[in-house]
Design a protein around this motif. Sequence first.
Motif, short mmCIF file in Angstrom:
data_model
loop_
_atom_site.label_atom_id
_atom_site.label_comp_id
_atom_site.label_asym_id
_atom_site.label_seq_id
_atom_site.Cartn_x
_atom_site.Cartn_y
_atom_site.Cartn_z
N LYS A 114 0.87 -1.17 0.00
CA LYS A 114 0.00 0.00 0.00
C LYS A 114 0.91 1.22 0.00
O LYS A 114 1.59 1.51 0.98
CB LYS A 114 -0.91 -0.02 1.22
N GLU A 148 -8.08 10.73 3.61
CA GLU A 148 -9.00 9.80 2.95
C GLU A 148 -8.28 8.52 2.50
O GLU A 148 -8.82 7.43 2.62
CB GLU A 148 -9.67 10.48 1.76
N ARG A 151 -7.81 6.38 5.51
CA ARG A 151 -9.12 5.82 5.89
C ARG A 151 -9.48 4.66 4.98
O ARG A 151 -9.91 3.60 5.42
CB ARG A 151 -10.18 6.92 5.83
N THR A 152 -9.28 4.83 3.68
CA THR A 152 -9.60 3.78 2.70
C THR A 152 -8.75 2.54 2.96
O THR A 152 -9.27 1.42 3.00
CB THR A 152 -9.35 4.29 1.26
N TRP A 153 -7.45 2.72 3.13
CA TRP A 153 -6.57 1.58 3.39
C TRP A 153 -6.95 0.86 4.67
O TRP A 153 -6.91 -0.37 4.73
CB TRP A 153 -5.12 2.02 3.45
N ASN A 154 -7.30 1.60 5.72
CA ASN A 154 -7.66 0.98 7.01
C ASN A 154 -8.96 0.19 6.91
O ASN A 154 -9.11 -0.81 7.60
CB ASN A 154 -7.74 2.02 8.11
N HIS A 155 -9.86 0.61 6.03
CA HIS A 155 -11.12 -0.11 5.88
C HIS A 155 -10.95 -1.36 5.02
O HIS A 155 -11.69 -2.30 5.15
CB HIS A 155 -12.20 0.80 5.29
N VAL A 156 -9.95 -1.33 4.15
CA VAL A 156 -9.68 -2.47 3.27
C VAL A 156 -8.82 -3.50 3.99
O VAL A 156 -8.93 -4.70 3.73
CB VAL A 156 -8.98 -2.00 1.96
#
Length: 157
Positions: A114, A148, A151-156
């Motif tokens: 990532k 953002e 946030r996106t990486w943490n949700h994935v």
Amino acid sequence: MKTLVLGIGNTLLTDEGVGVHVLQALEPELGHRDDVTLLDGGTLSFTLAGPIEEADALIVVDAANIKTRPGEWALLEGNDMDAFLMANRKASVHEVGLTDLRAIALLAGHWPAKRAMLAIQPAVIDWGEAPTPAVAAAIPPVCAAIVEQIRTWNHVA
């Protein structure tokens, strides 16, 4: 997931220091988080290889020649970031160093899967401690894009 946000630049050279200025703007929102490290990479050195190798995710912020109007920026993620670094080795002094740091991390077996770069088109690189108005105006939206992206990486993850 541990995210390293690496701001690159020389704050004595107007727009060249935008990566560091972005880090300073991110400090109130992200500076307290245990899962995010804000690191002033200055004008780069091989000592940054360790923190990059230890990170699960990497976000680099730098002034770069992306062939747009001053203050415009681009989010280059994953392989797009790598391709930009390899194709534009001479776009700024730092991209040569980033390419070298990438090679070291790959040899060590840990170039974060990532990864993203926020490249901001400079207007002026000359003596001066503040970015030009066009580049300064890019700082808030670039900060929002970084938050953002994390946030996106943490949700994935």
